[in-house]
Design an enzyme around this catalytic site. Structure first.
Site, mmCIF file in Angstrom:
data_model
loop_
_atom_site.group_PDB
_atom_site.id
_atom_site.type_symbol
_atom_site.label_atom_id
_atom_site.label_comp_id
_atom_site.label_asym_id
_atom_site.label_seq_id
_atom_site.Cartn_x
_atom_site.Cartn_y
_atom_site.Cartn_z
ATOM 1 N N GLU A 1 9.478 -3.557 2.510
ATOM 2 C CA GLU A 1 9.661 -2.378 1.665
ATOM 3 C C GLU A 1 11.099 -1.889 1.710
ATOM 4 O OE1 GLU A 1 6.691 0.570 1.203
ATOM 5 O OE2 GLU A 1 5.537 -0.234 2.872
ATOM 6 N N ARG B 1 -6.198 7.494 -0.638
ATOM 7 C CA ARG B 1 -5.245 6.971 0.349
ATOM 8 C C ARG B 1 -5.161 7.887 1.568
ATOM 9 N NH1 ARG B 1 0.572 5.683 -1.927
ATOM 10 N NH2 ARG B 1 0.811 7.939 -1.818
ATOM 11 N N LYS C 1 0.192 6.679 5.327
ATOM 12 C CA LYS C 1 1.366 7.536 5.423
ATOM 13 C C LYS C 1 1.323 8.374 6.705
ATOM 14 C CE LYS C 1 3.465 8.769 1.212
ATOM 15 N NZ LYS C 1 4.202 7.613 0.689
HETATM 16 C C1 LIG Z 1 4.844 6.855 -0.207
HETATM 17 C C2 LIG Z 1 5.415 5.497 0.012
HETATM 18 C C3 LIG Z 1 5.562 4.566 -1.015
HETATM 19 C C4 LIG Z 1 5.315 4.895 -2.458
HETATM 20 O O1 LIG Z 1 4.015 5.278 -2.740
HETATM 21 P P1 LIG Z 1 3.700 6.015 -4.131
HETATM 22 O O2 LIG Z 1 2.241 6.261 -4.088
HETATM 23 O O3 LIG Z 1 4.101 5.091 -5.210
HETATM 24 O O4 LIG Z 1 4.503 7.255 -4.138
HETATM 25 C C5 LIG Z 1 6.019 3.300 -0.692
HETATM 26 N N1 LIG Z 1 6.318 2.953 0.572
HETATM 27 C C6 LIG Z 1 6.200 3.820 1.597
HETATM 28 C C7 LIG Z 1 6.521 3.372 2.975
HETATM 29 C C8 LIG Z 1 5.751 5.124 1.354
HETATM 30 O O5 LIG Z 1 5.657 5.989 2.347
#
Ligand SMILES: *Cc1c(COP(=O)(O)O)cnc(C)c1O
Length: 337
Positions: A218, A80, A182
């Site tokens: 989300e 990722r 991210k």
């Molecule tokens: C990091 C994140 C998640 C969760 O991701 P995981 O890999 O399950 O920790 C979900 N939504 C957003 C916007 C994020 O930044």
């Protein structure tokens, strides 16, 4: 090492002693090294400071029941991060280098992994443009840093559940934007909507899609799930939703262990009001029940207003695997010994 109150860990920065730093100069990554946690130096013209060319990851190391230290699918985070590097024109990292650097640092910081049942060691890798630039263009130098902090639950009260406000004034991410990675800027943009919701007494905001403000996206920085009639639905990935590793794990567990039918699809916000159970997922949030959702001032209680039974079962199963209490059916654990 400084004293840590293992019984009262929150989701706060409590830095472990060592960090890892690698640099990318003249087109190559160096092999990096472990140093004391501390400040770093940047020029004011560093691209990260001016144009936000940066990414982060979020992972954990767990103290298992038999007192070992384990991580969960670290290669998924490596992949990722590299997806994000391509989107933000940053140099990718070798997946094994990423995972091995984290493992080496966890070993070095092993005293900061909370005792079994008290919390986890949160792992925060960051990668950003450290080189100088005046015009908007990719940096020519980068830094990859990992730091760590022992943490307790992300939401106060942990599994007790949260109250959400549907955000109708702001969007988190657009379809062809950077919501699927991210990128640090996404989170700066989320501070104000979250602060406004907090002022009104909510724990977090629930974002809707940027195109027509109709479909659920989300919960702050956690993925969203809905259970009704034996179907487990979650918004399908389309570019604006962050592909959570926990999201993927929950979809697999739901089908395998609980015979729920997993579905990635468009979920209208008004479907939530008649759902049997709602919850959100993330490395930090784990599985957090959603007890109510408020839309335009009108609160809607979900189920009986308590954490749902299936949500509980999914939580127990996921946590059980992470802590080495239940069989690791999908081989998600990587031990660091
Ligand atoms: C990091 C994140 C998640 C969760 O991701 P995981 O890999 O399950 O920790 C979900 N939504 C957003 C916007 C994020 O930044």
């Amino acid at each position: 090492m400084k004293q840590i109150d293992w019984d009262n860990l929150g989701f706060d920065i409590n830095p472990a002693e060592k960090m890892f730093v690698a640099r990318h100069t003249k087109g190559v990554w160096d092999s990096g090294g472990i140093v004391d946690y501390g400040t770093i130096q940047l020029f004011p013209s560093a691209v990260i400071l001016n144009y936000g060319q940066g990414l982060f990851e979020g992972m954990k190391a767990y103290r298992t029941k038999d007192n070992r230290i384990a991580m969960f699918q670290p290669h998924a985070n490596a992949r990722r991060l590299n997806d994000g590097c391509r989107r933000l024109c940053m140099p990718e990292l070798d997946e094994d280098f990423f995972v091995e650097s984290i493992k080496a640092l966890v070993r070095e910081n092993r005293d900061y992994v909370p005792p079994y049942g008290k919390g986890d060691l949160y792992i925060r890798p960051i990668l950003f443009g450290s080189g100088q630039m005046l015009g908007v263009s990719p940096a020519t130098e980068y830094m990859f840093i990992i730091f760590m902090s022992p943490v307790g639950p992300y939401f106060k009260g942990g599994f007790s559940g949260i109250h959400l406000q549907i955000c109708t004034d702001y969007h988190r991410a657009s379809l062809l934007g950077t919501g699927g990675v991210k990128a640090v800027g996404n989170y700066a943009a989320s501070l104000m909507p979250k602060a406004l919701a907090r002022d009104e007494g909510f724990d977090e905001v629930l974002y809707l899609d940027a195109r027509c403000s109709t479909y659920v996206e989300e919960v702050g920085s956690a993925n969203f799930f809905l259970i009704k009639n034996g179907i487990l639905s979650t918004p399908r990935l389309g570019g604006s939703i962050l592909p959570g590793t926990t999201r993927e794990e929950v979809l697999m567990l739901a089908e395998h262990s609980f015979k729920l039918i997993p579905q990635g699809r468009d979920i209208r916000y008004d479907e939530l009001f008649t759902a049997e159970e709602l919850f959100c997922t993330g490395t930090a949030a784990v599985i957090t029940p959603i007890l109510s959702v408020t839309h335009e001032g009108k609160p809607h209680t979900i189920g009986n207003g308590k954490p749902g039974a299936l949500t509980r079962k999914l939580y127990d199963e996921l946590k059980g695997i992470q802590l080495g209490e239940r069989p690791d059916i999908f081989n998600w654990l990587t031990y660091i010994d």
